[in-house]
Scaffold this active site. Structure first.
Site, short mmCIF file in Angstrom:
data_model
loop_
_atom_site.label_atom_id
_atom_site.label_comp_id
_atom_site.label_asym_id
_atom_site.label_seq_id
_atom_site.Cartn_x
_atom_site.Cartn_y
_atom_site.Cartn_z
N THR A 195 1.72 7.41 0.33
CA THR A 195 2.37 8.66 -0.03
C THR A 195 1.74 9.16 -1.31
O THR A 195 1.68 8.44 -2.31
CB THR A 195 3.88 8.44 -0.21
OG1 THR A 195 4.38 7.83 1.00
CG2 THR A 195 4.60 9.73 -0.46
N CYS B 69 0.79 -1.24 0.00
CA CYS B 69 0.00 0.00 0.00
C CYS B 69 0.82 1.28 0.00
O CYS B 69 0.26 2.35 -0.17
CB CYS B 69 -1.00 0.05 1.15
SG CYS B 69 -2.32 -1.15 1.02
N ASP B 70 2.13 1.19 0.19
CA ASP B 70 2.92 2.42 0.18
C ASP B 70 4.37 2.20 -0.23
O ASP B 70 5.29 2.69 0.41
CB ASP B 70 2.86 3.10 1.54
CG ASP B 70 3.37 4.53 1.52
OD1 ASP B 70 3.42 5.14 0.43
OD2 ASP B 70 3.73 5.05 2.59
N PRO B 71 4.61 1.45 -1.34
CA PRO B 71 6.00 1.36 -1.76
C PRO B 71 6.48 2.74 -2.22
O PRO B 71 5.80 3.38 -3.01
CB PRO B 71 6.00 0.39 -2.93
CG PRO B 71 4.64 -0.15 -3.05
CD PRO B 71 3.74 0.68 -2.19
#
Length: 161
Positions: A66, A17-19
């Site tokens: 992000t 969900c947030d690489p």
């Protein structure tokens, strides 16, 4: 290595969900000297596919992640699927190539509108090779059902030495 790590996360039944570059650690390999190892960190946003992130107001994304790496479907619908990690990887690769963020606008709400509702795509360099453009366009496909899985890009010529 980044794709292999994301593929492993997906094969275990999760979505990062947030690489983003802040969560990728690079370690030099002391055995060979020229090869590094990557590690993906910060699993605080990890979810299972098909979960839906609750958004308090329609069209206002509070999706974990992000802003510059969020996929259109995560912004618009709060959908959690493995395809959103692949979108993020496309943004990361583009950032590595250009040495700039995929999006000039840093305001999260403006980005959400551009990516989710105005259907913007990150700008791919015109001077980039056709192989590189093909790789990025498959990662940055707006329709998540047509976007690559983490297994698919591993054999793409863009990543082969």
């Amino acid at each position: 290595m980044l794709l292999e790590g994301v593929r492993d996360i997906h094969h275990r039944g999760f979505v990062h969900c947030d690489p983003n570059p802040e969560y990728i650690l690079v370690f030099p390999s002391y055995q060979n000297g020229s090869i590094c190892r990557l590690k993906i960190i910060d699993f605080g946003q990890v979810r299972q596919p098909r979960e839906r992130h609750h958004m308090p107001d329609p069209g206002v994304s509070t999706f974990p992640g992000t802003a510059v790496y969020l996929s259109p479907e995560s912004i618009i619908y709060g959908h959690i699927n493995t395809a959103l990690d692949i979108w993020s990887i496309g943004c990361i690769v583009l950032e590595i190539i250009t040495e700039k963020l995929s999006w000039k606008d840093q305001n999260p709400m403006d980005l959400a509108i551009k990516i989710g509702f105005l259907r913007y795509l990150p700008k791919i360099l015109k001077t980039m090779s056709s192989t590189g453009k093909d790789f990025l366009m498959k990662c940055l496909q707006r329709d998540p059902s047509k976007r690559w899985t983490a297994d698919m890009p591993l054999s793409h010529p863009f990543l082969l030495p």
